[in-house]
Design an enzyme around this catalytic site. Structure first.
Site, PDB file in Angstrom:
ATOM      1  N   LYS A   1      -5.982   4.695   7.919  1.00 25.66           N
ATOM      2  CA  LYS A   1      -4.678   5.503   7.725  1.00 25.66           C
ATOM      3  C   LYS A   1      -4.891   6.926   7.300  1.00 25.66           C
ATOM      4  CE  LYS A   1      -2.648   1.717   4.901  1.00 25.66           C
ATOM      5  NZ  LYS A   1      -2.561   1.157   3.694  1.00 25.66           N
TER       6      LYS A   1
ATOM      7  N   SER B   1       0.887  -1.147   0.139  1.00 23.77           N
ATOM      8  CA  SER B   1       0.002  -0.152   0.078  1.00 23.77           C
ATOM      9  C   SER B   1       0.840   1.312   0.037  1.00 23.77           C
ATOM     10  CB  SER B   1      -0.869  -0.027   1.238  1.00 23.77           C
ATOM     11  OG  SER B   1      -0.128   0.231   2.329  1.00 23.77           O
TER      12      SER B   1
END
Lengths: 209, 812
Positions: free
Chosen positions: B705, B662
């Site tokens: 996040k 990611s």
């Protein structure tokens, strides 16, 4: 006066362990009933001792086998073994029924040995004849000590066998013919007649000394 | 959700929130209870098939995430099916009289096992009283005495005759401790040896012959004695048997009549009858002696005495029709081998371990026979020998009892080999998906024995209808658990939290356990506030409290950034440096936080060094992501020149493992920044994976996040410029906490979706990425143009470097 008051000892007399074993329950019951001491006597019979030295004699063991090499030492050892077993059996029975007990060995003829041992008030239980069988009847001789009647009745009830009366015994007479190894004769006899009585009968005797 | 414009900050309207739900009720008290499990139609169908079909091997594995209602749904569906089924048969073990090591299993109609047990107890009690009375009766005693007397008299007669014969022949038979002696007599005594020797030889010979004859007869009589005794014993035994038979037949008559229609039971009762007759002396054992104690022994419970155990009926399973109905459902929480297939217990007898059929204990398979058995897959797989035993039982269709020690030949004591019991039941394993797939792959028996799977979904599509169903579900949970009803705004907040738990704004989670936990905690807060219904604020309080309880590590991370222990810039611009985002998951804690990624470049031979991998801190997926970057660079820039780059990429201040791809978009942006020598705006963080064509792809944990970078920025003060670049494919997954949405609403924080790396680099450098023109070249001042120029320069430099004259000889 009750039998308990009049009977001091019940003396179980035998010439071997097998005989003693066959009569133990009877003697134990009598002692318990009378509250008497149970005394065991193993008599080393003079005839047996004589047998051990007689060259012509033959012995057959209880299983029907001939016994070879008969001698007084082996006979003596056999008596010692039987005496130990007799004493042990007596101790166990006395413990079971909470009786006082004693044991002794005697030598000589059965009748003679008893004459020396018995005291007034003692009840002698002893065998006559070769064979011992399960008890089948209690026999009360006419003229027997009156104290013996209740003991005989109690013994008959205990073994659930009949009690019968017997005509007055005479050693020379024939009233013994109906008695067998399964009979128990309650009677009274004089010491001098004992050997004759034992020779003429084949049953168990309960005698008032 | 409408199509999302990339490269533009998202508006709050683009994000899911509780305001999306218009539920049309005040509280859940108005709603009908929900009896079913929404979104689990597939799994419920499989459950119903397993519950209703009668075919063998249609056992079921219920797989799914814990908390999705696997257990409750399984239990409820099975309960419905079990209620429609008949009560299964009772099962007992009884003694096999001719081989006690092999107890006999018997099946009886429901409720009759206990009746048989009690009937046999009564028989034993009766006989314990009757048989002693029979053997003490006058009738028996008389008959027995008659037998004994017959044999005694026969023997006495023979001995008497022999004694008479001996006497007539001048011999005496004397009884001694050694046996019977035969010798010449003199009067009533034994003839002395010396006198015998003095007899004339003829007399001695006559006496010797007579002695031999008497001895021989005596031997015969004595040898016959054992035969007579044996015959007597046989007659007495026959008498005993005859007497006992009368008593036993009388006692058993009622039992035989009562169970006349059950052949197995009558067969056993007949075997018991024979054994009781043969062993009538068992009923004559008196409890005398010290064991008798001071008080009379109870006469009504003779069956408890050890000698009568052989006649007991060991009820393994009994179903009383008066108190039970339907098939059994058994859940075995501890499926050890013994708890599953039953056990044989032992007792100590003078130091030795002994057992008998009354010490056989049932297992879950016995109890569930004819019904359903629910087991936890992980537990049965981890209990030694249990899985093997379950498969054996299902394959053979019978339960055989054995112990682990027996299986491994560790036990040398006496044991039993009971008849197996027929088995017909449905086994339901409840477990994780991983276990199901492992079993399917590795255990050949599994697919044959467990033909059905009930796969519980984790999520349910979000629609108006499903929202209403979910509202009813929440209302049912509140009602069932005795909580307050939930107000409409509370339900809306729960629905939002359900979206958050599923990490998808278009899917409700089906993790009912997690939702139940939130609801219960919210009910607590509502109670403290004296409210009559659970409201949105209560839910919010519960969620925030749960976050706070689990937030120590998150706060430590943010504190380290705030105190500049971890170096994270949230303003300014730097070349080759970018904020990536990662998610940490430790136990129940899951949170995001920014991590600085940096890249350095120079001329080289086409190597991109992943420092994490070199240090063996990077996982395979992370390494794959970095390799994709090489592919992107090689294919996107100066494709006709050899790749002459040496570059290194690293997660700064990362000392644990790094896994996942990611951060590959952030790593690529850092590389491009380093190559283009253009600074990156540090107000942003970037998350997303990238493919070899530069497309930015979806990642997991987007909410955590975004919130992680938001918290870092918020701690320093939001500038309005700060934000997170996320893959556009992740916008549908955004279910952000209210604090972030409020900041976005106020223009103090931005979440910008991007579809390609070009969009990202343009936003981060403030320059257009640049596309190739008609001449095939990127605009010189674009980011891509500068990158390609740098790579071309590296290639040229490398070529020149390769053309340098070899000066080694000069040096020599």
């Amino acid at each position: 006066m009750t039998p308990a008051d009049s009977t001091r000892r019940v003396i179980l007399t035998a010439t071997c362990f097998a005989e003693a074993e066959a009569m133990l329950a009877l003697a134990e019951g009598l002692a318990a009933e009378a509250g008497a001491m149970l005394q065991g006597v193993l008599v080393e019979d003079a005839d047996s001792v004589a047998l051990a030295v007689a060259g012509a004699a033959r012995i057959v063991d209880p299983a029907g086998r001939p016994v070879a090499g008969l001698d007084p030492a082996r006979m003596g050892a056999a008596y010692a073994r039987d005496a130990a077993r007799f004493e042990r059996m007596l101790a166990e029975a006395a413990t079971r029924t909470a009786l006082t007990w004693g044991f002794r060995r005697a030598r000589g003829r059965l009748a003679g040995a008893l004459t020396g041992l018995a005291a007034p008030g003692d009840l002698l239980v002893l065998p006559a004849g070769l064979l011992r069988s399960p008890l089948r009847e209690i026999v009360l001789a006419a003229g027997a000590d009156p104290d013996l009647a209740p003991l005989a009745a109690a013994a008959a009830a205990r073994i659930r066998r009949p009690l019968r009366q017997l005509a007055a015994p005479t050693v020379a007479g024939a009233p013994w013919t109906g008695l067998g190894p399964g009979s128990v004769l309650f009677s009274h006899v004089e010491a001098h007649n004992l050997a004759a009585l034992l020779g003429a009968t084949r049953c168990i005797h309960v005698l008032r000394a | 959700m409408d199509r999302i414009a990339t490269g533009q900050p998202l508006a709050p309207a683009d994000l899911a929130g509780q305001e999306d739900f218009d539920l049309g009720f005040a509280t859940t008290a108005e709603l009908d209870p929900l009896e079913d499990w929404p979104g689990q139609d597939r799994a419920l169908g499989a459950l119903r098939l397993a519950a209703e079909t009668s075919h063998d091997d249609f056992n079921l594995y219920v797989l799914g995430t814990p908390g999705t209602g696997r257990h409750s749904a399984t239990r409820k569906v099975l309960e419905q099916a079990a209620a429609a089924r008949p009560l299964p048969a009772d099962r007992v073990y009884v003694n096999r009289f001719d081989d006690p090591r092999r107890p006999v299993a018997m099946e009886l109609p429901p409720g009759r096992a206990v009746e048989l047990r009690d009937t046999v107890r009564k028989v034993v009690n009766d006989l314990a009283n009757d048989i002693p009375a029979i053997f003490e009766s006058e009738d028996y005693q008389t008959r027995r005495r008659a037998i004994e007397d017959t044999y005694s008299e026969r023997h006495e007669t023979a001995m008497g005759a022999l004694a008479d014969m001996a006497r007539e022949r001048g011999l005496a038979i004397v009884r001694t401790p050694m046996g019977f002696g035969v010798a010449p007599r003199k009067g009533e005594e034994i003839l002395p040896p010396d006198e015998y020797e003095k007899l004339p030889p003829a007399d001695r010979a006559r006496l010797d012959a007579a002695i031999d004859e008497v001895r021989a007869r005596l031997e015969d009589i004595l040898k016959d004695l054992p035969k007579g005794m044996k015959a007597q014993r046989r007659e007495v035994e026959e008498l005993n048997i005859s007497m006992a038979r009368e008593g036993v037949d009388a006692a058993l008559a009622e039992a035989l009549e009562r169970f006349a229609e059950h052949a197995a039971v009558t067969g056993h009762l007949q075997a018991m009858r024979a054994d009781m007759i043969d062993n009538a002396e068992l009923f004559l054992i008196r409890e005398d002696g010290p064991q008798a104690g001071a008080f009379p022994v109870a006469t009504s419970r003779h069956y408890l005495k050890p000698q009568f155990q052989r006649y007991a009926v060991n009820v393994m399973v009994s179903h009383d029709p008066a108190t039970a109905s339907g098939a059994p459902i058994v859940e075995e929480g501890l499926p050890t081998l013994a708890n599953l297939i039953g056990r044989i217990e032992y007792s100590s007898d003078q130091g030795a371990l002994v057992t008998n059929f009354t010490m056989i204990r049932p297992g879950a398979l016995h109890r569930a026979n004819g019904g359903f058995l629910i087991l936890d897959a992980m537990q049965i797989l981890t209990e030694p020998l249990a899985w093997d035993a379950l498969k054996r039982s299902l394959k053979s269709g019978e339960v055989t009892i054995y112990s682990a020690g027996e299986r491994f030949s560790l036990i040398s004591t006496e044991t039993l080999d009971p008849d197996p019991m027929p088995l017909r039941l449905r086994v339901v394993l409840v477990g994780e998906r991983r276990l199901y797939y492992l079993l399917a792959a590795l255990d050949p028996d599994f697919g044959r024995l467990f033909k059905l799977e009930a796969d519980f979904d984790d999520r349910m599509p979000r629609t108006g209808e499903s929202a209403q169903l979910f509202a009813r579900l929440i209302g049912t949970m509140a009602r069932t658990d005795g909580m307050r009803p939930v107000a409409a705004d509370g339900v809306a907040r729960m629905l939002t939290e359900s979206l958050r738990l599923s990490e998808d704004a278009e899917r409700f989670t089906l993790n009912l356990a997690a939702l139940g936990d939130i609801l219960r905690e919210a009910d607590h807060w509502a109670g403290k506030a004296g409210a009559e219904a659970i409201r949105s604020d209560d839910i919010e309080t519960a969620v925030a409290a749960a976050d706070r309880r689990a937030g120590r590590l998150r706060e430590l991370g943010q504190e380290a950034i705030a105190r500049a222990t971890l170096l994270i810039d949230t303003e300014g611009a730097r070349v080759g440096q970018i904020n990536a985002l990662s998610v940490l998951e430790i136990g129940k804690t899951r949170f995001g936080r920014p991590t600085r990624v940096s890249a350095r470049v120079r001329m080289g031979a086409g190597k991109l060094v992943d420092i994490e991998r070199e240090a063996e801190l990077g996982g395979p997926i992370h390494s794959k992501g970095v390799m994709i970057l090489s592919g992107y660079l090689a294919g996107h820039y100066a494709p006709d020149l050899p790749m002459s780059l040496w570059a290194s990429v690293v997660f700064e201040q990362s000392y644990g493992g790094v896994e996942g791809d990611s951060a590959s978009a952030a790593e690529l942006v850092a590389l491009l920044s380093a190559l283009a020598d253009l600074p990156i705006d540090q107000s942003f963080a970037v998350t997303g994976s990238v493919n070899q064509f530069g497309d930015v792809q979806a990642i997991g944990g987007v909410n955590e996040k975004v919130e992680g970078f938001f918290d870092t920025c918020a701690a320093r003060g939001l500038t309005g410029r700060q934000g997170v670049l996320i893959p556009v494919a992740n916008v549908k997954h955004l279910v952000l906490r209210p604090r972030v949405r409020a900041a976005m609403d106020g223009g103090r924080f931005r979440v910008i979706p991007i579809a390609s790396i070009d969009e990202g680099i343009a936003l981060l450098t403030g320059r257009p990425a640049g596309a190739r023109g008609a001449d095939g070249a990127f605009p010189a001042d674009s980011v891509n143009g500068r990158v390609e120029a740098r790579l071309t320069a590296f290639a040229e430099a490398r070529r020149r470097f390769g053309q340098k004259p070899d000066t080694s000889e000069d040096r020599n």
